[in-house]
Structures are given as structure tokens and as C-alpha cells.
Scaffold this motif. Structure first.
Motif, PDB file in Angstrom:
ATOM      1  N   HIS A 184      15.958  52.858 -41.360  1.00 45.68           N
ATOM      2  CA  HIS A 184      17.263  53.077 -42.245  1.00 45.68           C
ATOM      3  C   HIS A 184      17.649  51.524 -42.594  1.00 45.68           C
ATOM      4  CE1 HIS A 184      17.322  57.033 -41.568  1.00 45.68           C
ATOM      5  NE2 HIS A 184      17.736  56.965 -40.102  1.00 45.68           N
ATOM      6  N   TYR A 231      20.921  53.761 -37.305  1.00 48.70           N
ATOM      7  CA  TYR A 231      22.244  54.236 -37.855  1.00 48.70           C
ATOM      8  C   TYR A 231      23.361  53.249 -37.287  1.00 48.70           C
ATOM      9  CZ  TYR A 231      21.165  57.729 -41.207  1.00 48.70           C
ATOM     10  OH  TYR A 231      20.434  58.559 -42.439  1.00 48.70           O
ATOM     11  N   GLU A 259      28.132  56.218 -43.309  1.00 41.48           N
ATOM     12  CA  GLU A 259      26.734  56.166 -42.385  1.00 41.48           C
ATOM     13  C   GLU A 259      26.954  56.680 -41.106  1.00 41.48           C
ATOM     14  OE1 GLU A 259      24.069  55.695 -43.882  1.00 41.48           O
ATOM     15  OE2 GLU A 259      24.904  54.634 -45.657  1.00 41.48           O
ATOM     16  N   ARG A 261      28.696  59.325 -40.723  1.00 36.70           N
ATOM     17  CA  ARG A 261      28.616  60.905 -40.940  1.00 36.70           C
ATOM     18  C   ARG A 261      27.088  61.078 -40.771  1.00 36.70           C
ATOM     19  NH1 ARG A 261      32.322  64.276 -43.913  1.00 36.70           N
ATOM     20  NH2 ARG A 261      34.190  62.910 -44.608  1.00 36.70           N
ATOM     21  N   HIS A 262      26.107  60.431 -41.255  1.00 34.97           N
ATOM     22  CA  HIS A 262      24.762  60.514 -41.086  1.00 34.97           C
ATOM     23  C   HIS A 262      24.503  60.560 -39.619  1.00 34.97           C
ATOM     24  CE1 HIS A 262      24.216  59.270 -45.359  1.00 34.97           C
ATOM     25  NE2 HIS A 262      24.722  60.487 -45.473  1.00 34.97           N
TER      26      HIS A 262
END
Length: 311
Positions: A184, A231, A259, A261-262
Motif C-alpha cells: 500500500h 494501512y 483509507e 475505511r479500508h
């Protein structure tokens, strides 16, 4: 003196013996633009390096190093590339015919610092395709800050490296490098690329096929915790960058919340060490910073959910 190189293509590889030969040969078939192709073999154990060594072309550079991760591999190539422009590709994807030349012609004509192209998401059999993005300001020249505002407002953040063609002088001017990690960090590269506020242009040219496979490392159960940690690092860095950029501060906070949320999706459904991950999140991210990213009722509900799960 070396001849001028128009485009450097950088491909990090790890155990890509099944696909790397085809991609390298396809790139080297282009003869109307001056290129160098840098393949960084990041500790492969399947003979990837041997396959590349069998391809004889003066434009091909093979670097072999101990496994350090994909971002370290890209940094290795960035440090020595010579092209006016740089493109990052993945070893297991596919490209359109004339991919490099067409991108170079567009970049030369528009004189942007960063070109963002389009592409296709595809399954391994090429039976299913969908466009990578649909909401971009196609054909417009805009600043990096304007592009951030657009992407955050439209909730479409096309951070994939293979969409990009970047002027090398822009990379050097702003000392852009990939942050270490396993996953990421292309999000952070793109955030810094845009926060440096150069000239951006987005074209709806679908010249790349991103092939999603169920055997990808990102789908391995033992990799979900790694992704979740990444993340957290991404969110924390975006928040820090927001504090340094008053003109786009609000939009970066909003992006950090997206991000998050991810992260929460991974945390709820995939992460193994939930207790350790919760502690890691709280040690690196303050809820008050994420609160500043709220811009809709949906964000409010998500923020409450996040508080309930993590704080």
C-alpha cells in the motif's frame, strides 16, 4: 557520451518466471522511442533472473538483490535510471501494443510533470474487464493540489503506479522515493507526487491491463495483518502531510478517513491479531485527526463505527 534516453521503465520482480519474459520482450519490441528497461530481481527463487539474462538487448538492465520488498526494489532502480520520463510496471500484467511510444508522445505534447493514464482491471483469463477509473478530469491540465481536491471530492483515488508517467526531473527536484514496507505504499508515493504540486494531466487512454489473480500475495491469509499495518502507516503519513500543507489540509484529512475505511474492512474481516492491531492503530493515529476528515453523514456513521471498534 551516452545517447539521450526518453523513457526508463522500471519493473520490480519476485518469482515472476511465468510472466516476465513475455513482458520484457513486448517492451523491447518498441524501437521508435529511446528506452532503458530496468528489471530489479528482488531475491527470486524460481529462476526469474535466469530468464531475464537470456534476453540480450543493450537497453535491458538486470539488477539482482536480496529480498527487500517491492518498494526497495523500485528505489534501487530510481537511483540509477537515466530517462527523461519514468514508468513503473508490474511483472504479471499486460500492456497495449506501442504502450511506451504512445505514452511518451502524449507526455511530450502536453508537457506535464505527471501523466495519469487509464487501464483495465481484468481476471486471469481476460474474460472480465472494467475501467480503473471513470471520474477523472480527462484532458485538463491542473496542479497537483487541484488533482487531490478533485480525487477526494469525487471519491476516486487512482494511485496505481502503472497508471503514471512521471518526469524524472520532478522526481529528483522533490526527492521522491518509496517508503519502506510491504504493501500500500504506492498510495503515499502518489500523495507526495501530487502534494509537490506539479502539472498533472489525466487521459482516458486504457493502455494497461491489471490482472487480478487469486494466488496473489495480497489474498494470502498470512498477509492480511501486513496489509493492515501498512494501512496504519499510510493513514498516519497522510495526516502528517496534512499538517504541513494548509492549502490541501482538509482534503488530505478526508483522504485519510477513506483509507481508514479500508483498514477497518481488513480489521473486521481478515486480521488475525485483532488486539495487537487495535493497539498499533491507537498508538499511531489520533481519532481527532480522522474526525477532521468528516464531510458527509456517511462519514459520521463510519467514524462512530470506527470509534466503537478501535477506541
Amino acid at each position: 557520451m551516452k545517447n539521450k534516453i526518453d523513457v526508463s521503465i522500471i519493473i520490480p520482480v519476485y518469482n515472476a518466471a511465468a510472466t516476465i519474459g513475455c513482458l520484457v520482450n513486448k517492451i523491447l519490441s518498441e524501437n521508435h522511442v529511446a528506452i532503458e528497461l530496468i528489471v530489479v530481481d528482488d531475491g527470486s527463487t524460481d529462476g526469474t533472473g535466469s530468464i531475464v539474462r537470456q534476453i540480450h538487448d543493450d537497453r535491458l538492465i538486470l539488477i539482482e538483490q536480496a529480498n527487500q520488498g517491492v518498494y526497495a526494489a523500485r528505489n534501487t532502480a530510481l537511483a540509477l535510471h537515466q530517462g527523461e520520463w519514468v514508468i513503473f510496471l508490474d511483472a504479471d500484467d499486460d500492456i497495449a501494443d506501442g504502450f511506451i511510444e504512445k505514452r511518451w508522445q502524449a507526455a511530450s505534447a502536453l508537457q506535464a510533470d505527471v501523466m495519469i493514464f487509464n487501464g483495465w482491471h481484468s481476471d486471469a483469463d481476460h474474460h472480465y474487464r472494467r475501467a480503473v477509473h471513470r471520474k477523472q478530469p480527462y484532458g485538463a491540465i491542473l496542479s497537483g493540489h487541484e488533482w487531490i481536491r478533485h480525487c477526494v471530492t469525487r471519491r476516486e483515488w487512482p494511485h496505481y503506479l502503472w497508471l503514471q508517467m512521471v518526469r524524472s526531473s520532478y522526481v529528483r527536484q522533490h526527492s521522491l522515493r518509496f517508503q519502506p514496507g510491504r504493501s500500500h505504499k504506492d498510495i503515499l508515493w502518489t500523495v507526495h507526487l501530487a502534494a509537490s504540486n506539479g502539472r498533472f494531466c489525466v487521459l482516458d487512454v486504457k493502455d494497461y491491463i491489471y490482472i487480478s489473480t487469486k494466488t496473489s500475495i495480497t489474498h494470502r491469509p498470512d498477509y492480511y495483518d501486513v496489509r493492515a499495518i501498512s494501512y496504519v502507516e499510510v493513514i498516519a503519513e497522510i495526516i502528517e502531510l496534512a499538517e504541513q500543507n494548509k492549502k490541501i489540509k482538509v482534503f488530505l484529512y478526508r483522504h485519510a478517513l477513506v483509507e481508514a475505511r479500508h483498514f477497518l474492512g481488513l480489521y473486521r474481516n481478515r486480521v488475525g491479531d485483532k488486539s495487537g492491531m487495535k493497539d498499533y492503530f491507537k498508538a499511531n493515529i489520533f481519532a481527532a485527526h480522522l474526525f477532521r476528515g468528516i464531510s458527509s453523514f456517511s462519514d459520521v456513521f463510519f467514524f462512530i463505527k470506527l470509534l466503537g471498534k478501535l477506541f
